[in-house]
Design an enzyme around this catalytic site. Sequence first.
Site, mmCIF file in Angstrom:
data_model
loop_
_atom_site.group_PDB
_atom_site.id
_atom_site.type_symbol
_atom_site.label_atom_id
_atom_site.label_comp_id
_atom_site.label_asym_id
_atom_site.label_seq_id
_atom_site.Cartn_x
_atom_site.Cartn_y
_atom_site.Cartn_z
ATOM 1 N N SER A 56 -10.259 -36.203 46.319
ATOM 2 C CA SER A 56 -11.512 -36.069 47.060
ATOM 3 C C SER A 56 -12.475 -35.040 46.484
ATOM 4 O O SER A 56 -13.595 -34.904 46.996
ATOM 5 C CB SER A 56 -11.224 -35.740 48.531
ATOM 6 O OG SER A 56 -10.785 -36.893 49.210
ATOM 7 N N LYS A 68 -15.886 -36.345 45.765
ATOM 8 C CA LYS A 68 -16.990 -36.391 46.717
ATOM 9 C C LYS A 68 -18.065 -35.348 46.390
ATOM 10 O O LYS A 68 -19.202 -35.470 46.864
ATOM 11 C CB LYS A 68 -16.455 -36.200 48.137
ATOM 12 C CG LYS A 68 -15.555 -37.367 48.592
ATOM 13 C CD LYS A 68 -15.030 -37.169 50.002
ATOM 14 C CE LYS A 68 -14.236 -38.372 50.500
ATOM 15 N NZ LYS A 68 -12.845 -38.365 50.065
ATOM 16 N N SER A 106 -13.790 -35.249 54.788
ATOM 17 C CA SER A 106 -13.378 -35.944 53.566
ATOM 18 C C SER A 106 -13.174 -37.425 53.840
ATOM 19 O O SER A 106 -12.212 -38.047 53.376
ATOM 20 C CB SER A 106 -12.093 -35.330 52.987
ATOM 21 O OG SER A 106 -11.979 -35.619 51.605
ATOM 22 N N LYS A 120 -14.631 -27.623 48.343
ATOM 23 C CA LYS A 120 -14.048 -28.921 48.677
ATOM 24 C C LYS A 120 -12.565 -28.938 48.341
ATOM 25 O O LYS A 120 -12.107 -28.206 47.459
ATOM 26 C CB LYS A 120 -14.760 -30.026 47.890
ATOM 27 C CG LYS A 120 -14.367 -31.448 48.289
ATOM 28 C CD LYS A 120 -14.936 -31.816 49.645
ATOM 29 C CE LYS A 120 -14.465 -33.194 50.104
ATOM 30 N NZ LYS A 120 -13.056 -33.179 50.567
#
Length: 394
Positions: A60, A63, A120, A222
Site C-alpha cells: 500500500s 497509494k 488504506s 504511509k
Amino acid sequence: MHVVIAKPLRTFARHALLACAVALPALAGPALANPTIVFDLENGKILQHQEAFKRWYPASLTKLMTAYVTFRAIAAGEVRLDSPIKVTKRSASEPPSKMGFKPGSVMRLDNALKMMLVKSANDVAMAVGENIAGSQAAFAERMNAEARRLGMTGSHFVNPNGLFSPDQYTTARDLGLLVMAIRTEFPQYAPWFSIEGLAVGKKQIPNYNLLIGRYPGADGMKTGFVCPSGFNMIGSATRDGRTLVAVVLGEKSAITRAETVARLLDHGFATPTPGWLTVAALPSYGDTTSINNLNDEICRKKPAKEQSEAPPVGDKNAAKSPYRKKLDHAPTLVAVGLGGATGPIPKAMLDASGQEYAEVPLPSWRPDLPPPPGAEPAVIGSATAAQEPAKAVN
C-alpha cells in the site's frame, strides 16, 4: 581552466564514491537486514541507508504514488477536490482493506483520498485511479510516467492500490524521491498524512501508522502490507523545524515496523549533521534486479490476524511496546463518507460530447447459438487478460 580527468582516475573516483555510499550505514549505526533509508526532507541529505536500491513489493505504499498522480491532476485542472469519484464494479470487487461501498456510490475526491491514505482502502484507490485516468491501465501509465520523471529508476506500477503483482515493485531510494516530491510540491496536503482517524457515520477508523499520536513530532506518511512484501512503512516526524523521513521495507509485523522507523528517526534526530549524499544523487549499488518474496516467512501457517494491515493495538498478552498502546488522548477524527460531490466530473470520465460515460456491461453471445465471426474466445481472452485484477494474498 578546463581540467580533464583521466579515465582511470574517473573510474577510481566512482568506485570510491560507491564505497562511501555503501559504507554509510555502518558509520551511521547498526546494520539492518531489510532495505532502509533515512533522510532530511528539506535538502534530501541522507543520514542512513541500506539496500536502498533493492527491488521490493511496495504493497500500500503504492497509494502515495496514486495520491501524487492525483495531486498533479488537480493542479492541471483535470479534476477538483469536490469532484465526484464513482465506485465502479471493478473497484468495488477489490479485496480488503476496503470501505465496501457499492458500485455506483459517489464520494468527493478529497474524502476518497483521505480514506485511501488513512484506511488504506483498496476499493477507493482503484476508484480514484479509474476516475482520474479512465481505467486502471491508463492510470498505471501515468504512475510510471511520473516515476520516470522523478528519477525512480527501480520502480514499476501496474495498479493504484498495491495489491500484489510480480510486475509492481519499487525501492527504498525511489520511495524517498516520491516522498520529497509530495511534501515539497504539495505542502497543502501534508495534514492528510497525519490524520489520527476517520469517522464514517458512527464508525471510527484509526490510522494504521502507529507513530501518529504516539511518537513525538510524527506527521506522516504511509504503511503497507501484502504477504510477499512483509510490513512496509514510511514515517516522518518534525522536531525544532527539522523534518526527517524513514523508509523501512520488509518488517515482520505492524509493531516491529513502527519500532524500527521510530528507532531510525531517533538516531537521525541525534545526528545533527547528515552526510553529503542526497537521495537523488545516491549512486546505485548492490542487487538492483531480483525481488525477495517473503510470503512463506510472513504468512505461512500464521493466523489471519497476523496477515493483516490492521495493527494489534491493545493486546494485553502481546510483548510490551509503546506502539501497542492505545492513544493517551481521544483521537482527532476527520469525518468522511459518500455524497457532497458538487464539483465537475473528472475529464477522463467524459466522452467527446462532454457526457459522462455509462458503466454498461458489454453483451455476451448466447451459448446456445454459434458465435458470430470475430467473437472467438481466444481473441476475447487475450484482449481482456491485462484488465483482470491481481489476486490478493492478504
